[in-house]
Design a protein around this motif. Structure first.
Motif, short mmCIF file in Angstrom:
data_model
loop_
_atom_site.label_atom_id
_atom_site.label_comp_id
_atom_site.label_asym_id
_atom_site.label_seq_id
_atom_site.Cartn_x
_atom_site.Cartn_y
_atom_site.Cartn_z
N GLN A 1 0.82 -1.21 0.00
CA GLN A 1 0.00 0.00 0.00
C GLN A 1 0.86 1.26 0.00
O GLN A 1 0.51 2.25 -0.65
N MET A 2 1.96 1.23 0.69
CA MET A 2 2.87 2.38 0.68
C MET A 2 3.23 2.77 -0.74
O MET A 2 3.22 3.95 -1.11
N MET A 3 3.56 1.78 -1.56
CA MET A 3 4.05 2.05 -2.91
C MET A 3 2.92 2.27 -3.91
O MET A 3 3.14 2.81 -4.99
N GLY A 4 1.69 1.83 -3.56
CA GLY A 4 0.57 2.03 -4.48
C GLY A 4 0.41 0.91 -5.48
O GLY A 4 -0.12 1.13 -6.58
N SER A 5 0.84 -0.27 -5.16
CA SER A 5 0.72 -1.42 -6.07
C SER A 5 -0.55 -2.21 -5.76
O SER A 5 -1.07 -2.15 -4.64
N PRO A 6 -1.10 -2.94 -6.74
CA PRO A 6 -0.63 -3.09 -8.12
C PRO A 6 -1.27 -2.04 -9.04
O PRO A 6 -2.50 -1.94 -9.12
N ASP A 7 -0.45 -1.28 -9.71
CA ASP A 7 -0.91 -0.24 -10.63
C ASP A 7 0.30 0.24 -11.43
O ASP A 7 1.33 0.57 -10.83
N PRO A 8 0.23 0.27 -12.75
CA PRO A 8 1.39 0.67 -13.53
C PRO A 8 1.90 2.07 -13.22
O PRO A 8 3.07 2.37 -13.44
N LEU A 9 1.02 2.95 -12.69
CA LEU A 9 1.44 4.30 -12.31
C LEU A 9 1.70 4.42 -10.81
O LEU A 9 2.26 5.41 -10.36
N GLN A 10 1.26 3.43 -10.03
CA GLN A 10 1.36 3.48 -8.57
C GLN A 10 0.83 4.82 -8.04
O GLN A 10 1.38 5.42 -7.12
N VAL A 11 -0.27 5.27 -8.65
CA VAL A 11 -0.78 6.60 -8.37
C VAL A 11 -1.34 6.73 -6.95
O VAL A 11 -1.45 7.83 -6.41
N ASN A 12 -1.64 5.59 -6.32
CA ASN A 12 -2.21 5.63 -4.97
C ASN A 12 -1.16 5.46 -3.88
O ASN A 12 -1.50 5.22 -2.72
N GLY A 13 0.11 5.57 -4.26
CA GLY A 13 1.19 5.43 -3.27
C GLY A 13 2.37 6.29 -3.68
O GLY A 13 2.24 7.20 -4.50
N ILE A 14 3.53 5.99 -3.14
CA ILE A 14 4.70 6.82 -3.41
C ILE A 14 5.68 6.15 -4.37
O ILE A 14 6.78 6.64 -4.58
N GLY A 15 5.26 5.04 -4.99
CA GLY A 15 6.09 4.41 -6.00
C GLY A 15 6.12 5.25 -7.27
O GLY A 15 5.26 6.11 -7.49
N GLY A 16 7.10 5.00 -8.13
CA GLY A 16 7.27 5.80 -9.33
C GLY A 16 6.85 5.11 -10.61
O GLY A 16 7.17 5.59 -11.70
N GLY A 17 6.15 3.97 -10.52
CA GLY A 17 5.68 3.30 -11.72
C GLY A 17 6.77 2.58 -12.49
O GLY A 17 6.61 2.30 -13.67
N ASP A 18 7.88 2.28 -11.85
CA ASP A 18 9.00 1.60 -12.50
C ASP A 18 9.70 0.76 -11.44
O ASP A 18 9.76 1.15 -10.27
N PRO A 19 10.25 -0.41 -11.81
CA PRO A 19 10.96 -1.22 -10.81
C PRO A 19 12.08 -0.47 -10.10
O PRO A 19 12.38 -0.76 -8.93
#
Length: 369
Positions: free
Chosen positions: A45-63
């Motif tokens: 949930q922190m990173m916003g997965s699963p979502d290619p944009l990770q728009v719901n977390g702080i991930g950047g949409g890239d590995p």
């Protein structure tokens, strides 16, 4: 007027940091659930997965920007802090703690000092790190003029804009990071699906192949390679067999072993060219651990990498070329060819600090942990 109850939520103290050419949150282990399954729900949930944009977390949409560093003080002799790396899936709700990440490792020393886990020295501070993913130790030399971490400096690394303070990483005994040894099958070269490969494990288990065997030049861009899904399909079949041979079992849902597509150097001072697959995309630059593995293979007779590499001594600098430039690895080997240590320079940056807000099941998992 009807009022609705505020959903339960949980705050996780977090520092977002760039380490080398990667970026992700750094979290103290004490602030996460002890139970691995609960911890993973929190990280997802922190990173916003699963979502290619990770728009719901702080991930950047890239590995490269969906990584987490979990840090804790250590009671091991000769060790200051412990580092657990977690690769969070972007489009899948999965967390893989099998591999290490040498780029994120670059920021462990500065984070540990500023978190009060390591007492800084004047001028520079050596932080002794134990990586739980591999069971190996790394020393990080951090610039601490006046007893405080500085991120400003003149060191430049390819794949990152601008300059910063140098951080010297020295990997101690990185042979067999996840397997039984440098060549876990006992062979320096073997055949999978009719293609010669080298299965090598120094800092990162890898399957190394020649670019030419796949009708590649070897200096293709990441986008050009990523468009070749037929290529990735064949390499994945080979990678799974490589994982089985290396003693890693079924690696269909794991990111190791990684894949190195190798070719001759392009630069006058280069040693070897590598395209590093992570493994279902091409790295925009190159993983540090992967570069270490390629460098060692390039200086070990009998490997696929050795045939492609520019001549050189077994000890000394190895320059690995990648899509964004190069990584220079300094190897120190014993008379019998054993790698004693490998060092390189990286940089890091502290980007922001605060709290990641969890809600729903993730918040419950954090509370339960």
């Amino acid at each position: 007027m009807t009022y609705h109850a505020i959903p339960s939520r949980k705050l996780i103290p977090t520092v977002l940091m760039r380490g080398g050419t990667s970026r992700g949150p750094f979290v103290l282990e004490r602030d996460l659930p002890a139970d691995p399954a609960s911890r993973d729900r929190v990280l997802i949930q922190m990173m916003g997965s699963p979502d290619p944009l990770q728009v719901n977390g702080i991930g950047g949409g890239d590995p490269l920007t969906s990584k987490v560093a979990i840090i804790s003080p250590s009671t091991r002799p000769g060790i200051d802090v412990e580092y657990l790396f977690a690769q969070v899936g972007v489009t899948q709700a999965v967390v893989d703690t099998n591999p290490n990440c040498g780029n994120m490792l670059s920021a462990v020393g500065p984070f540990a000092i500023e978190a009060g886990l390591v007492q800084p020295s004047d001028a520079e501070t050596t932080v002794r790190i134990f990586n739980r993913n591999t069971g190996k130790s790394i020393h990080a030399v951090v610039q601490t003029p006046g007893g405080a971490v500085t991120y400003d400096g003149s060191a430049e690394i390819d794949g990152v804009t601008g300059s910063a303070a140098p951080i010297k990483l020295t990997f101690l005994d990185a042979t067999g990071s996840k397997t039984s040894g440098l060549f876990p099958t006992g062979e320096r070269r073997e055949t999978i699906d009719g293609i010669e490969v080298s299965l090598v494990d120094y800092a990162m288990p890898m399957m190394m192949v020649r670019a030419a065997d796949f009708r590649l030049v070897g200096n293709e861009t990441p986008d050009e390679l990523d468009a070749r899904r037929d290529l990735f399909g064949r390499l994945e079949i080979m990678r799974r067999e490589a994982g089985r041979r290396m003693g890693l079992g079924d690696v269909s849902n794991a990111v190791v072993p990684k894949i190195g597509i190798l070719s001759e150097p392009r630069r006058a001072d280069g040693t070897i060219t590598s395209r590093y697959l992570v493994p279902h995309r091409t790295h925009k630059a190159h993983a540090v651990t992967g570069a270490l593995c390629v460098a060692v293979a390039a200086r070990t007779p009998g490997t696929v990498a050795y045939d492609l590499a520019a001549p050189g001594d077994s000890s000394g600098a190895v320059l690995v070329e990648h899509p964004s430039g190069k990584i220079s690895i300094d190897l120190e080997t014993a008379e019998d060819g054993t790698v004693r240590r490998a060092s390189l320079i990286r940089t890091a940056r502290r980007i922001f600090e605060g709290n990641v807000i969890l809600s729903g099941p993730a918040a419950e998992a954090a509370d339960a942990g």
